[in-house]
Design a protein around this motif. Structure first.
Motif, PDB file in Angstrom:
ATOM      1  N   CYS A   2       0.828  -1.217   0.000  1.00 26.98           N
ATOM      2  CA  CYS A   2       0.000   0.000   0.000  1.00 26.98           C
ATOM      3  C   CYS A   2       0.853   1.254   0.000  1.00 26.98           C
ATOM      4  CB  CYS A   2      -0.947   0.014   1.200  1.00 26.98           C
ATOM      5  SG  CYS A   2      -0.150   0.380   2.789  1.00 26.98           S
ATOM      6  N   LEU A   3       2.140   1.125   0.374  1.00 27.57           N
ATOM      7  CA  LEU A   3       3.015   2.307   0.477  1.00 27.57           C
ATOM      8  C   LEU A   3       4.037   2.372  -0.647  1.00 27.57           C
ATOM      9  CD1 LEU A   3       3.811   2.722   4.289  1.00 27.57           C
ATOM     10  CD2 LEU A   3       1.933   3.652   2.938  1.00 27.57           C
ATOM     11  N   VAL A   4       3.999   1.379  -1.527  1.00 26.22           N
ATOM     12  CA  VAL A   4       4.884   1.398  -2.690  1.00 26.22           C
ATOM     13  C   VAL A   4       3.989   1.672  -3.894  1.00 26.22           C
ATOM     14  CG1 VAL A   4       6.444   0.034  -4.109  1.00 26.22           C
ATOM     15  CG2 VAL A   4       6.461  -0.258  -1.626  1.00 26.22           C
ATOM     16  N   LEU A   5       4.369   2.659  -4.681  1.00 30.04           N
ATOM     17  CA  LEU A   5       3.605   2.916  -5.900  1.00 30.04           C
ATOM     18  C   LEU A   5       4.001   1.876  -6.944  1.00 30.04           C
ATOM     19  CD1 LEU A   5       4.136   6.786  -5.985  1.00 30.04           C
ATOM     20  CD2 LEU A   5       2.068   5.575  -5.246  1.00 30.04           C
ATOM     21  N   ALA A   6       3.058   1.518  -7.793  1.00 34.22           N
ATOM     22  CA  ALA A   6       3.380   0.534  -8.840  1.00 34.22           C
ATOM     23  C   ALA A   6       4.564   1.022  -9.675  1.00 34.22           C
ATOM     24  CB  ALA A   6       2.153   0.284  -9.721  1.00 34.22           C
ATOM     25  N   VAL A   7       4.630   2.339  -9.932  1.00 33.68           N
ATOM     26  CA  VAL A   7       5.764   2.853 -10.732  1.00 33.68           C
ATOM     27  C   VAL A   7       7.100   2.661 -10.021  1.00 33.68           C
ATOM     28  CG1 VAL A   7       4.547   4.548 -12.163  1.00 33.68           C
ATOM     29  CG2 VAL A   7       5.306   5.205  -9.876  1.00 33.68           C
ATOM     30  N   GLN A   8       7.082   2.653  -8.692  1.00 35.58           N
ATOM     31  CA  GLN A   8       8.335   2.450  -7.956  1.00 35.58           C
ATOM     32  C   GLN A   8       8.816   0.997  -8.046  1.00 35.58           C
ATOM     33  OE1 GLN A   8       6.750   4.183  -4.146  1.00 35.58           O
ATOM     34  NE2 GLN A   8       8.796   5.028  -4.024  1.00 35.58           N
ATOM     35  N   ALA A   9       7.906   0.090  -8.378  1.00 35.77           N
ATOM     36  CA  ALA A   9       8.293  -1.324  -8.470  1.00 35.77           C
ATOM     37  C   ALA A   9       8.847  -1.666  -9.853  1.00 35.77           C
ATOM     38  CB  ALA A   9       7.097  -2.214  -8.150  1.00 35.77           C
ATOM     39  N   ALA A  10       8.907  -0.679 -10.739  1.00 36.46           N
ATOM     40  CA  ALA A  10       9.409  -0.928 -12.098  1.00 36.46           C
ATOM     41  C   ALA A  10      10.806  -1.518 -12.035  1.00 36.46           C
ATOM     42  CB  ALA A  10       9.420   0.375 -12.891  1.00 36.46           C
ATOM     43  N   GLY A  11      11.032  -2.539 -12.843  1.00 32.84           N
ATOM     44  CA  GLY A  11      12.356  -3.140 -12.912  1.00 32.84           C
ATOM     45  C   GLY A  11      12.662  -4.092 -11.773  1.00 32.84           C
ATOM     46  N   GLN A  12      11.708  -4.300 -10.882  1.00 30.19           N
ATOM     47  CA  GLN A  12      11.994  -5.134  -9.714  1.00 30.19           C
ATOM     48  C   GLN A  12      11.164  -6.424  -9.724  1.00 30.19           C
ATOM     49  OE1 GLN A  12      13.027  -3.123  -6.046  1.00 30.19           O
ATOM     50  NE2 GLN A  12      12.159  -1.247  -6.883  1.00 30.19           N
ATOM     51  N   ASP A  13      11.538  -7.286  -8.776  1.00 29.77           N
ATOM     52  CA  ASP A  13      10.872  -8.573  -8.602  1.00 29.77           C
ATOM     53  C   ASP A  13       9.848  -8.470  -7.488  1.00 29.77           C
ATOM     54  OD1 ASP A  13      11.273 -11.155  -9.739  1.00 29.77           O
ATOM     55  OD2 ASP A  13      13.436 -10.814  -9.440  1.00 29.77           O
ATOM     56  N   VAL A  14       8.606  -8.798  -7.778  1.00 31.66           N
ATOM     57  CA  VAL A  14       7.578  -8.799  -6.740  1.00 31.66           C
ATOM     58  C   VAL A  14       7.127 -10.237  -6.532  1.00 31.66           C
ATOM     59  CG1 VAL A  14       5.274  -7.992  -6.108  1.00 31.66           C
ATOM     60  CG2 VAL A  14       6.790  -6.513  -7.454  1.00 31.66           C
ATOM     61  N   GLU A  15       7.011 -10.656  -5.280  1.00 28.63           N
ATOM     62  CA  GLU A  15       6.440 -11.974  -5.018  1.00 28.63           C
ATOM     63  C   GLU A  15       5.309 -11.819  -4.012  1.00 28.63           C
ATOM     64  OE1 GLU A  15       9.072 -15.157  -3.639  1.00 28.63           O
ATOM     65  OE2 GLU A  15       7.898 -16.528  -4.906  1.00 28.63           O
ATOM     66  N   THR A  16       4.151 -12.363  -4.349  1.00 27.90           N
ATOM     67  CA  THR A  16       2.984 -12.247  -3.476  1.00 27.90           C
ATOM     68  C   THR A  16       2.749 -13.578  -2.763  1.00 27.90           C
ATOM     69  OG1 THR A  16       1.400 -13.043  -5.104  1.00 27.90           O
ATOM     70  CG2 THR A  16       1.948 -10.688  -5.181  1.00 27.90           C
ATOM     71  N   ILE A  17       1.749 -13.583  -1.913  1.00 25.84           N
ATOM     72  CA  ILE A  17       1.402 -14.810  -1.196  1.00 25.84           C
ATOM     73  C   ILE A  17       1.069 -15.935  -2.189  1.00 25.84           C
ATOM     74  CG2 ILE A  17      -1.069 -14.199  -0.952  1.00 25.84           C
ATOM     75  CD1 ILE A  17       0.987 -15.776   1.870  1.00 25.84           C
ATOM     76  N   GLU A  18       0.497 -15.565  -3.344  1.00 31.91           N
ATOM     77  CA  GLU A  18       0.179 -16.595  -4.351  1.00 31.91           C
ATOM     78  C   GLU A  18       1.454 -17.246  -4.883  1.00 31.91           C
ATOM     79  OE1 GLU A  18      -1.105 -13.500  -4.409  1.00 31.91           O
ATOM     80  OE2 GLU A  18      -3.280 -13.596  -4.734  1.00 31.91           O
ATOM     81  N   GLY A  19       2.461 -16.404  -5.169  1.00 28.03           N
ATOM     82  CA  GLY A  19       3.726 -16.922  -5.694  1.00 28.03           C
ATOM     83  C   GLY A  19       4.426 -17.810  -4.677  1.00 28.03           C
ATOM     84  N   LEU A  20       4.453 -17.346  -3.419  1.00 26.50           N
ATOM     85  CA  LEU A  20       5.090 -18.139  -2.358  1.00 26.50           C
ATOM     86  C   LEU A  20       4.398 -19.483  -2.201  1.00 26.50           C
ATOM     87  CD1 LEU A  20       5.616 -15.367   0.351  1.00 26.50           C
ATOM     88  CD2 LEU A  20       7.422 -16.683  -0.763  1.00 26.50           C
ATOM     89  N   SER A  21       3.071 -19.438  -2.286  1.00 25.28           N
ATOM     90  CA  SER A  21       2.293 -20.661  -2.114  1.00 25.28           C
ATOM     91  C   SER A  21       2.536 -21.625  -3.273  1.00 25.28           C
ATOM     92  CB  SER A  21       0.815 -20.279  -2.013  1.00 25.28           C
ATOM     93  OG  SER A  21       0.039 -21.434  -1.902  1.00 25.28           O
ATOM     94  N   GLU A  22       2.507 -21.083  -4.498  1.00 24.74           N
ATOM     95  CA  GLU A  22       2.624 -21.968  -5.672  1.00 24.74           C
ATOM     96  C   GLU A  22       4.001 -22.602  -5.786  1.00 24.74           C
ATOM     97  OE1 GLU A  22       1.175 -19.832  -9.102  1.00 24.74           O
ATOM     98  OE2 GLU A  22      -0.775 -19.633  -8.103  1.00 24.74           O
ATOM     99  N   ARG A  23       5.028 -21.901  -5.341  1.00 21.48           N
ATOM    100  CA  ARG A  23       6.344 -22.546  -5.458  1.00 21.48           C
ATOM    101  C   ARG A  23       6.700 -23.363  -4.211  1.00 21.48           C
ATOM    102  NH1 ARG A  23      10.769 -19.762  -2.967  1.00 21.48           N
ATOM    103  NH2 ARG A  23      10.347 -17.579  -2.526  1.00 21.48           N
ATOM    104  N   GLY A  24       5.713 -23.544  -3.347  1.00 22.03           N
ATOM    105  CA  GLY A  24       5.898 -24.459  -2.217  1.00 22.03           C
ATOM    106  C   GLY A  24       6.772 -23.918  -1.106  1.00 22.03           C
ATOM    107  N   ALA A  25       7.004 -22.590  -1.085  1.00 21.85           N
ATOM    108  CA  ALA A  25       7.928 -22.023  -0.103  1.00 21.85           C
ATOM    109  C   ALA A  25       7.331 -21.935   1.297  1.00 21.85           C
ATOM    110  CB  ALA A  25       8.371 -20.634  -0.557  1.00 21.85           C
ATOM    111  N   ILE A  26       5.996 -21.966   1.366  1.00 17.31           N
ATOM    112  CA  ILE A  26       5.357 -21.710   2.663  1.00 17.31           C
ATOM    113  C   ILE A  26       4.371 -22.810   3.055  1.00 17.31           C
ATOM    114  CG2 ILE A  26       5.614 -19.190   2.674  1.00 17.31           C
ATOM    115  CD1 ILE A  26       2.747 -19.076   1.479  1.00 17.31           C
ATOM    116  N   GLY A  27       4.453 -23.956   2.357  1.00 16.14           N
ATOM    117  CA  GLY A  27       3.505 -25.039   2.640  1.00 16.14           C
ATOM    118  C   GLY A  27       3.505 -25.435   4.112  1.00 16.14           C
TER     119      GLY A  27
END
Lengths: 286, 162
Positions: B61-86
């Protein structure tokens, strides 16, 4: 909770950022970590027409030493203040204060330059800068200037910086023989704004305190030196008797504003208690 | 005026045109329909919107989408799908460490980051790591238990493998 629309531009250099600000006639806000700017936009406390992102400017980054002084770039995130070994060695008081700054995820984004230039009277780093005699490196279209912390913090959210200027770095004087420090604060919950906090830096040689700077946060409109308490301690060992006198003298130093959450008398009492604790730590650290 | 950004979300490279005022959280939720990132306070206090930005937890909520340009974002969905938090999810389930579930994504992102840095956190370390995550249901004890249990299980797995 959505901010009003604004333009966004990413500055590649200080010159570019300063001229962009001038082109907008001052109707712009610099964006670094964004952890004070973005909430204020979300809450619509300000509504600039443009945000100028300064986070990628390389002169704002990095931690380096020059003639014994430590230069901490303004974009240094709180998490790096907490973990950087150079800061741990040459400005350990900043490292002692950093765990008290907000919460882990905020510390991953918030910057030391943002904290110092916002000058929230409840924040930790301005008091640390004051205790350490730090100097702010401020840049404007005419060039650079260095402002001692004693002259930098003026009032609530007000510093010596003019509109459009950028805080580029903070400079910490060389560590001296016998230099000791202590930091502590009282907050209702871990990471909350402090009700009272204090940063202390001193020189304790052969058990005698020859120099001390005591800077309180959250006791007024800006970080506040406790000069009477300081004077009471000079030339003495930091023992229970000296601490008790300093606590008495503190009465002359602090004049907290009326606050429905915390009456001035309660805040002063907490400041006395906190001063006692931190001086005890200081005395034991030599 | 919209700005073009390129970024990676959960391993996938994306290009998008976004308004500068769009938060990363709204971009993830509204544009990408990754609604596991929750929005509570929208001012950096509650921790429901935590995501990983180049591997470290931040408030979306405190990072603007434009500030994330060029970077890697991982959400709870990504963590879940790659089995990192099972295992974290399993411990939360077993210990009943959630009721309404609103805070859970943020809690798990904080827990994931903590355990990546400190394999054997004390309860005080866990509480400190969660200090920016509000839960209005559980009183936190069960959440701390679940994270502690996960840490112990991970440690015994590492030891068994050695």
């Amino acid at each position: 909770m959505k901010p009003p629309a604004f333009d966004y531009l990413r500055a590649e250099s200080i010159a570019g950022a300063l001229s962009a600000f001038q082109e907008k006639d001052g109707d712009a806000v610099y964006l670094a970590g964004g952890h004070s700017v973005v909430p204020s936009l979300n809450l619509r406390l300000q509504a600039p027409s443009s945000l100028i992102d300064i986070s990628a400017i390389d002169t704002l980054s990095g931690i380096s030493r020059h003639d014994g002084w430590l230069r901490i770039g303004a974009m240094t995130r709180h998490v790096d203040v907490l973990k950087n070994p150079e800061i741990g060695k040459h400005a350990p008081l900043f490292q002692a204060a950093a765990p008290h700054v907000a919460h882990p995820a905020i510390r991953n984004r918030g910057t030391i330059g943002g904290s110092l230039s916002l000058a929230d009277p409840a924040s930790e780093f301005p008091a640390v800068a004051l205790a350490l005699r730090a100097e702010m490196e401020v840049v404007n279209p005419q060039g650079l200037r260095r402002v001692p912390a004693d002259d930098f913090f003026i009032d609530i959210f007000e510093t010596d910086m003019e509109s459009g200027e950028i805080l580029q770095a903070v400079w910490i004087p060389p560590v001296q023989a016998g230099q000791v420090h202590a930091f502590d604060e009282l907050a209702r919950r871990q990471g909350d704004y402090a009700m009272v906090g204090v940063a202390i830096s001193g020189i304790l040689l052969a058990g005698i305190l020859s120099e001390i700077r005591i800077a309180f946060l959250s006791v007024g409109n800006k970080p506040t030196r406790a000069v009477a308490a300081e004077a009471a301690l000079i030339g003495l060992p930091v023992n229970a008797a000296a601490i008790a006198v300093a606590q008495e003298e503190l009465e002359k130093d602090l004049d907290p504003p009326e606050d429905p959450q915390l009456p001035p008398a309660a805040r002063k009492h907490m400041a006395r208690v906190l001063l006692g604790r931190t001086l005890t730590t200081l005395g034991a650290s030599a | 005026m919209k700005t073009e950004i390129s970024l990676t979300v959960n391993g996938e490279e994306l290009h998008a045109f976004v308004e500068p005022r769009l938060s990363l959280a709204d971009f993830l939720r509204d544009s990408l329909r990754l609604t596991g990132t929750h929005l509570g306070c929208e001012m950096g206090a509650c921790g429901a919107c935590l995501v990983l930005l180049t591997g470290t937890p931040v408030h979306a909520c405190l990072v603007l989408a434009v500030q994330a340009a060029g970077q890697d974002v991982e959400t709870i969905e990504g963590l879940s799908e790659r089995g990192a938090i099972g295992d974290l999810q399993k411990s939360f389930y077993e210990r009943n460490a959630l009721q309404c579930g609103y805070c859970t994504s943020g809690m798990i992102v904080s827990a994931h980051a903590l355990l990546a840095e400190n394999m054997t956190p004390a309860r005080a370390d866990i509480r400190d790591a969660l200090s920016g995550n509000y839960c209005r249901c559980t009183g936190y004890e069960a959440i701390v238990d679940a994270i502690e249990t996960t840490a112990v299980r991970r440690k015994s797995q590492v030891e068994a493998a050695e």
